[in-house]
Design an enzyme around this catalytic site. Structure first.
Site, PDB file in Angstrom:
ATOM      1  N   SER A   1      31.690  17.754 -17.904  1.00 14.17           N
ATOM      2  CA  SER A   1      33.140  17.208 -17.839  1.00 14.17           C
ATOM      3  C   SER A   1      33.012  16.072 -16.634  1.00 14.17           C
ATOM      4  CB  SER A   1      33.907  18.445 -17.054  1.00 14.17           C
ATOM      5  OG  SER A   1      35.094  17.822 -16.808  1.00 14.17           O
TER       6      SER A   1
ATOM      7  N   HIS B   1      33.000  15.504 -22.143  1.00 19.11           N
ATOM      8  CA  HIS B   1      34.100  16.281 -21.768  1.00 19.11           C
ATOM      9  C   HIS B   1      35.119  15.553 -20.883  1.00 19.11           C
ATOM     10  CE1 HIS B   1      36.957  19.971 -22.088  1.00 19.11           C
ATOM     11  NE2 HIS B   1      37.161  19.678 -21.046  1.00 19.11           N
TER      12      HIS B   1
ATOM     13  N   ASP C   1      38.832  15.517 -19.212  1.00 17.20           N
ATOM     14  CA  ASP C   1      40.112  15.958 -18.859  1.00 17.20           C
ATOM     15  C   ASP C   1      41.502  15.134 -18.387  1.00 17.20           C
ATOM     16  OD1 ASP C   1      39.233  18.894 -18.869  1.00 17.20           O
ATOM     17  OD2 ASP C   1      37.759  18.123 -17.330  1.00 17.20           O
TER      18      ASP C   1
ATOM     19  N   MET D   1      45.154  14.800 -17.216  1.00 15.58           N
ATOM     20  CA  MET D   1      45.969  15.643 -16.712  1.00 15.58           C
ATOM     21  C   MET D   1      47.238  15.029 -16.183  1.00 15.58           C
ATOM     22  SD  MET D   1      43.605  17.929 -13.821  1.00 15.58           S
ATOM     23  CE  MET D   1      42.061  18.442 -14.573  1.00 15.58           C
TER      24      MET D   1
HETATM   25  C1  DX5 Z   1      39.980  22.292 -15.754  1.00 13.76           C
HETATM   26  C2  DX5 Z   1      39.166  21.289 -16.426  1.00 13.76           C
HETATM   27  C3  DX5 Z   1      37.780  21.689 -16.600  1.00 13.76           C
HETATM   28  C4  DX5 Z   1      36.963  21.220 -15.244  1.00 13.76           C
HETATM   29  C5  DX5 Z   1      35.708  21.997 -15.188  1.00 13.76           C
HETATM   30  O1  DX5 Z   1      41.253  22.123 -15.527  1.00 13.76           O
HETATM   31  O2  DX5 Z   1      39.772  21.265 -17.803  1.00 13.76           O
HETATM   32  O3  DX5 Z   1      37.260  20.865 -17.764  1.00 13.76           O
HETATM   33  O4  DX5 Z   1      36.586  19.890 -15.362  1.00 13.76           O
HETATM   34  O5  DX5 Z   1      35.059  21.782 -14.176  1.00 13.76           O
HETATM   35  P1  DX5 Z   1      34.099  23.138 -13.568  1.00 13.76           P
HETATM   36  O6  DX5 Z   1      32.989  23.211 -14.364  1.00 13.76           O
HETATM   37  O7  DX5 Z   1      33.911  22.522 -12.150  1.00 13.76           O
HETATM   38  O8  DX5 Z   1      35.139  24.176 -13.438  1.00 13.76           O
HETATM   39 ZN    ZN Z   2      38.699  20.601 -19.657  1.00 11.54          ZN
END
Ligand code: DX5
Ligand code: ZN
Length: 216
Positions: A8, A33, A35, A37
């Site tokens: 991620s 990946h 993200d 937001m």
């Molecule tokens: C959380 C995101 C995840 C996050 C995971 O809202 O969707 O993809 O980046 O990060 P870790 O592995 O640090 O929990």
């Molecule tokens: Zn995610």
């Protein structure tokens, strides 16, 4: 070693994003990946289209875009244009999930649905045949670096059973708090894709950490 690893980017070094992207290119990772937001669906704002467009220019692997935004159907065409390969929307953010899933597929992307920790996998029973990927959130979405929620194992098993019963083909992705301590049990429960942010990027040797997750 058939499972996929999706580091991620949320946990990457944004002052050195090219370096971290190249690290992923040269590692055993399978996907990027990403993200997104919006500060409404989740209590945090991450990054949006300009960043993903630039990552696409150098990424040599699948872009797995996880939308943590309200009304994601507004932006399906835009995410296709900037290079998303897989587009995942939240069950909790869609009033017309069936329509949204099919709009994603009509754009030529794979369609994913993410479930918050409180949402039962059975909420997807009537749409499982249409989905390419189910993302089970193993933390409450919004932030990297949170602790894995143990109830996720049960949800993976339930979803694996549902997949068998309905003869569906979707992949099961786990997102949040994944590390080498829980990866094996998640895979044994039926997971196909492990997302890992902090565990990879905060480690001394991210390339090696990806390899450990891949070879577990
Ligand atoms: C959380 C995101 C995840 C996050 C995971 O809202 O969707 O993809 O980046 O990060 P870790 O592995 O640090 O929990
Ligand atoms: Zn995610």
């Amino acid at each position: 070693m058939t499972h996929k690893i999706a580091p991620s980017i949320l946990a990457a070094d944004f002052n050195n994003l090219q370096k971290d992207c190249e690290m992923i290119n040269n590692s055993l990772a399978d996907w990027f990946h990403l993200d997104v937001m919006d500060g409404v669906f989740v209590p945090n704002i991450s990054f949006g289209m300009p960043i993903i467009r630039d990552i696409k220019k150098i990424a040599e692997k699948t872009l797995d875009v996880h939308l943590m935004i309200t009304k994601p159907e507004r932006y399906i065409t835009d995410f296709k244009k900037i290079g998303a390969d897989i587009l995942t929307v939240h069950f909790e953010a869609c009033n017309h999930l069936h329509r949204t899933i099919h709009a994603i597929k009509e754009e030529g992307m794979q369609a994913g649905v993410a479930l918050n920790p409180h949402t039962s996998v059975y909420a997807l029973t009537d749409i499982l045949q249409d989905i390419d990927l189910v993302c089970l959130m193993s933390v409450n979405p919004g932030f990297g670096g949170q602790s894995f929620i143990e109830n996720t194992y049960k949800k993976v098993q339930e979803l694996t059973n549902l997949r068998n019963q309905t003869n569906s083909k979707f992949l099961i992705e786990i997102d949040g708090g994944v590390n080498t301590g829980n990866a094996r049990k998640l895979l044994d429960s039926g997971a196909d894709v492990l997302v890992a942010g902090s565990f990879v990027f905060k480690s001394d040797n991210p390339t090696k950490t990806i390899e450990e997750l891949k070879k577990i």
